[in-house]
Design a protein around this motif. Structure first.
Motif, PDB file in Angstrom:
ATOM      1  N   GLY A  66       0.774  -1.232   0.000  1.00 31.17           N
ATOM      2  CA  GLY A  66       0.000   0.000   0.000  1.00 31.17           C
ATOM      3  C   GLY A  66       0.803   1.278   0.000  1.00 31.17           C
ATOM      4  N   LEU A  67       1.777   1.403   0.917  1.00 28.88           N
ATOM      5  CA  LEU A  67       2.550   2.650   0.980  1.00 28.88           C
ATOM      6  C   LEU A  67       3.356   2.854  -0.294  1.00 28.88           C
ATOM      7  CD1 LEU A  67       3.816   2.608   4.677  1.00 28.88           C
ATOM      8  CD2 LEU A  67       2.051   4.086   3.685  1.00 28.88           C
ATOM      9  N   ALA A  68       3.982   1.781  -0.786  1.00 31.69           N
ATOM     10  CA  ALA A  68       4.782   1.905  -2.006  1.00 31.69           C
ATOM     11  C   ALA A  68       3.922   2.300  -3.192  1.00 31.69           C
ATOM     12  CB  ALA A  68       5.506   0.581  -2.288  1.00 31.69           C
ATOM     13  N   LEU A  69       2.729   1.732  -3.301  1.00 31.50           N
ATOM     14  CA  LEU A  69       1.842   2.069  -4.412  1.00 31.50           C
ATOM     15  C   LEU A  69       1.299   3.480  -4.281  1.00 31.50           C
ATOM     16  CD1 LEU A  69      -0.085  -1.313  -4.789  1.00 31.50           C
ATOM     17  CD2 LEU A  69       1.656  -0.383  -6.332  1.00 31.50           C
ATOM     18  N   ALA A  70       1.074   3.921  -3.047  1.00 31.25           N
ATOM     19  CA  ALA A  70       0.609   5.300  -2.848  1.00 31.25           C
ATOM     20  C   ALA A  70       1.668   6.297  -3.312  1.00 31.25           C
ATOM     21  CB  ALA A  70       0.272   5.530  -1.382  1.00 31.25           C
ATOM     22  N   VAL A  71       2.932   5.965  -3.093  1.00 31.32           N
ATOM     23  CA  VAL A  71       4.020   6.827  -3.570  1.00 31.32           C
ATOM     24  C   VAL A  71       4.092   6.805  -5.098  1.00 31.32           C
ATOM     25  CG1 VAL A  71       6.536   7.095  -3.625  1.00 31.32           C
ATOM     26  CG2 VAL A  71       5.375   6.671  -1.447  1.00 31.32           C
ATOM     27  N   ASP A  72       3.914   5.598  -5.681  1.00 32.61           N
ATOM     28  CA  ASP A  72       4.029   5.447  -7.140  1.00 32.61           C
ATOM     29  C   ASP A  72       2.835   6.003  -7.899  1.00 32.61           C
ATOM     30  OD1 ASP A  72       6.510   4.265  -7.103  1.00 32.61           O
ATOM     31  OD2 ASP A  72       5.749   2.207  -7.147  1.00 32.61           O
ATOM     32  N   HIS A  73       1.650   6.015  -7.256  1.00 26.90           N
ATOM     33  CA  HIS A  73       0.417   6.435  -7.933  1.00 26.90           C
ATOM     34  C   HIS A  73      -0.217   7.604  -7.180  1.00 26.90           C
ATOM     35  CE1 HIS A  73      -0.104   3.370 -11.103  1.00 26.90           C
ATOM     36  NE2 HIS A  73       0.529   2.565 -10.280  1.00 26.90           N
ATOM     37  N   PRO A  74       0.322   8.797  -7.347  1.00 25.78           N
ATOM     38  CA  PRO A  74      -0.214   9.959  -6.620  1.00 25.78           C
ATOM     39  C   PRO A  74      -1.625  10.342  -7.050  1.00 25.78           C
ATOM     40  CG  PRO A  74       1.429  10.647  -8.237  1.00 25.78           C
ATOM     41  CD  PRO A  74       1.502   9.149  -8.171  1.00 25.78           C
ATOM     42  N   GLU A  75      -2.104   9.779  -8.146  1.00 26.97           N
ATOM     43  CA  GLU A  75      -3.456  10.105  -8.607  1.00 26.97           C
ATOM     44  C   GLU A  75      -4.526   9.306  -7.854  1.00 26.97           C
ATOM     45  OE1 GLU A  75      -2.336   6.480 -11.044  1.00 26.97           O
ATOM     46  OE2 GLU A  75      -1.334   8.190 -10.107  1.00 26.97           O
ATOM     47  N   LEU A  76      -4.121   8.306  -7.067  1.00 28.03           N
ATOM     48  CA  LEU A  76      -5.075   7.469  -6.351  1.00 28.03           C
ATOM     49  C   LEU A  76      -5.181   7.876  -4.882  1.00 28.03           C
ATOM     50  CD1 LEU A  76      -4.176   3.876  -7.634  1.00 28.03           C
ATOM     51  CD2 LEU A  76      -5.823   5.489  -8.565  1.00 28.03           C
ATOM     52  N   THR A  77      -6.370   7.695  -4.309  1.00 22.79           N
ATOM     53  CA  THR A  77      -6.518   7.797  -2.867  1.00 22.79           C
ATOM     54  C   THR A  77      -6.561   6.374  -2.306  1.00 22.79           C
ATOM     55  OG1 THR A  77      -8.937   7.849  -2.967  1.00 22.79           O
ATOM     56  CG2 THR A  77      -7.783   9.959  -3.017  1.00 22.79           C
ATOM     57  N   TRP A  78      -5.973   6.199  -1.134  1.00 19.50           N
ATOM     58  CA  TRP A  78      -5.802   4.866  -0.567  1.00 19.50           C
ATOM     59  C   TRP A  78      -6.396   4.777   0.826  1.00 19.50           C
ATOM     60  CZ3 TRP A  78      -3.666   0.541  -2.831  1.00 19.50           C
ATOM     61  CH2 TRP A  78      -3.077   0.749  -4.093  1.00 19.50           C
ATOM     62  N   VAL A  79      -6.932   3.594   1.138  1.00 19.22           N
ATOM     63  CA  VAL A  79      -7.316   3.235   2.500  1.00 19.22           C
ATOM     64  C   VAL A  79      -6.509   1.998   2.865  1.00 19.22           C
ATOM     65  CG1 VAL A  79      -9.168   2.569   4.060  1.00 19.22           C
ATOM     66  CG2 VAL A  79      -9.654   4.115   2.140  1.00 19.22           C
ATOM     67  N   LEU A  80      -5.717   2.102   3.920  1.00 17.04           N
ATOM     68  CA  LEU A  80      -4.932   0.969   4.406  1.00 17.04           C
ATOM     69  C   LEU A  80      -5.732   0.302   5.515  1.00 17.04           C
ATOM     70  CD1 LEU A  80      -1.402   2.682   4.619  1.00 17.04           C
ATOM     71  CD2 LEU A  80      -2.575   1.726   2.615  1.00 17.04           C
ATOM     72  N   VAL A  81      -6.187  -0.910   5.274  1.00 16.54           N
ATOM     73  CA  VAL A  81      -7.028  -1.642   6.225  1.00 16.54           C
ATOM     74  C   VAL A  81      -6.157  -2.615   7.007  1.00 16.54           C
ATOM     75  CG1 VAL A  81      -8.877  -3.348   6.434  1.00 16.54           C
ATOM     76  CG2 VAL A  81      -9.134  -1.405   4.864  1.00 16.54           C
ATOM     77  N   GLU A  82      -6.194  -2.507   8.315  1.00 16.04           N
ATOM     78  CA  GLU A  82      -5.350  -3.350   9.164  1.00 16.04           C
ATOM     79  C   GLU A  82      -6.094  -3.690  10.454  1.00 16.04           C
ATOM     80  OE1 GLU A  82      -2.992  -5.639  10.954  1.00 16.04           O
ATOM     81  OE2 GLU A  82      -2.436  -5.009   8.924  1.00 16.04           O
ATOM     82  N   ALA A  83      -6.164  -4.990  10.773  1.00 16.88           N
ATOM     83  CA  ALA A  83      -6.887  -5.436  11.962  1.00 16.88           C
ATOM     84  C   ALA A  83      -6.066  -5.318  13.238  1.00 16.88           C
ATOM     85  CB  ALA A  83      -7.342  -6.888  11.777  1.00 16.88           C
ATOM     86  N   GLY A  84      -4.727  -5.276  13.116  1.00 23.13           N
ATOM     87  CA  GLY A  84      -3.867  -5.189  14.295  1.00 23.13           C
ATOM     88  C   GLY A  84      -3.719  -3.744  14.762  1.00 23.13           C
ATOM     89  N   GLU A  85      -3.985  -3.486  16.029  1.00 20.97           N
ATOM     90  CA  GLU A  85      -3.955  -2.116  16.528  1.00 20.97           C
ATOM     91  C   GLU A  85      -2.567  -1.495  16.428  1.00 20.97           C
ATOM     92  OE1 GLU A  85      -5.405   0.489  20.418  1.00 20.97           O
ATOM     93  OE2 GLU A  85      -5.336  -1.707  20.531  1.00 20.97           O
ATOM     94  N   ARG A  86      -1.530  -2.224  16.798  1.00 21.96           N
ATOM     95  CA  ARG A  86      -0.171  -1.681  16.754  1.00 21.96           C
ATOM     96  C   ARG A  86       0.269  -1.419  15.321  1.00 21.96           C
ATOM     97  NH1 ARG A  86       3.285  -5.488  18.339  1.00 21.96           N
ATOM     98  NH2 ARG A  86       4.994  -4.030  18.650  1.00 21.96           N
ATOM     99  N   ARG A  87      -0.054  -2.324  14.441  1.00 19.70           N
ATOM    100  CA  ARG A  87       0.294  -2.112  13.033  1.00 19.70           C
ATOM    101  C   ARG A  87      -0.452  -0.910  12.458  1.00 19.70           C
ATOM    102  NH1 ARG A  87       0.910  -7.633  13.653  1.00 19.70           N
ATOM    103  NH2 ARG A  87       2.729  -8.552  12.581  1.00 19.70           N
ATOM    104  N   ALA A  88      -1.719  -0.793  12.806  1.00 25.89           N
ATOM    105  CA  ALA A  88      -2.495   0.346  12.310  1.00 25.89           C
ATOM    106  C   ALA A  88      -1.917   1.663  12.817  1.00 25.89           C
ATOM    107  CB  ALA A  88      -3.954   0.209  12.732  1.00 25.89           C
ATOM    108  N   ALA A  89      -1.485   1.691  14.077  1.00 32.11           N
ATOM    109  CA  ALA A  89      -0.874   2.902  14.629  1.00 32.11           C
ATOM    110  C   ALA A  89       0.431   3.222  13.900  1.00 32.11           C
ATOM    111  CB  ALA A  89      -0.618   2.730  16.122  1.00 32.11           C
TER     112      ALA A  89
END
Length: 212
Positions: A66-89
């Motif tokens: 997700g992060l790498a693609l967000a950098v490569d595709h600035p024309e897209l909006t992204w939602v990063l979905v993560e079930a782990g609280e620490r990872r989401a933070a």
């Protein structure tokens, strides 16, 4: 920020993800190369006329792809979905560090529930999945996000499988049509919106998968 600076910042964020145990083993560059396979598959679909505006990285973990693609595709909006609280933070920190907060958000929660959020259900053009679960679980948890003619892209194992991982007949129940593997990425088109009953309750897709 220049392209070289963006890449350096991304690599630093991913190194931190690995240090915290949120990214798998191996050099960070290899994780970035996997994200590039998604980018190539996305580019192929765009050439064929696909329209991508809103995207979800399902089970984003340490931020790949997700992060790498967000950098490569600035024309897209992204939602990063993560079930782990620490990872989401951590992902929220990473989005801020990379200066992506204007077009990347993080949602902490189970996919089965978030796929029923009215802001996300049938509103997403593209779902990418690197490591989430078996094909049946991945397909069922992703389908609720996708609009008609949206795409689910899933990283495939490096070695041929003895069984058919994405059986067309069973996927049709979710509205999917598999389009095959290119660049190591399987593409499934959401030919029809999934029935209202999908995804099922939290944990049920894994306990009672639609196919094996």
């Amino acid at each position: 920020m220049s392209a070289s600076s963006e890449r350096a910042a991304l690599l630093a964020v991913l190194e931190e993800a690995r240090r915290r145990g949120f990214l798998g083993p191996g050099p960070v560059d290899e994780h970035v190369r996997q994200a590039e396979r998604f980018r190539c598959r996305i580019d192929d679909l765009l050439v064929r006329g696909a329209l991508f505006v809103r995207a979800v990285d399902l089970g984003s973990g340490g931020g790949v792809p997700g992060l790498a693609l967000a950098v490569d595709h600035p024309e897209l909006t992204w939602v990063l979905v993560e079930a782990g609280e620490r990872r989401a933070a951590f992902l929220q920190e990473a989005v801020s560090t990379l200066g992506l907060a204007d077009r990347v958000s993080v949602r902490w929660g189970r996919a089965e529930l978030l796929a029923r959020d009215t802001q996300l259900r049938h509103q997403i053009d593209l779902v990418v999945v690197r490591s989430f679960g078996p094909p049946a679980v991945t397909a069922e948890c992703a389908t609720g996000f996708l609009r008609q003619d949206g795409y689910l892209l899933v990283s495939e194992p490096p070695y041929p499988q003895a069984r058919q991982r994405w059986p067309a007949e069973e996927l049709a129940e979710l509205g999917f049509e598999p389009e095959g593997v290119t660049h190591g990425i399987q593409a499934l088109r959401q030919a029809r919106l999934c029935p209202e009953r999908f995804p099922r309750r939290v944990g049920i897709p894994a306990k009672r998968p639609l196919f094996h």
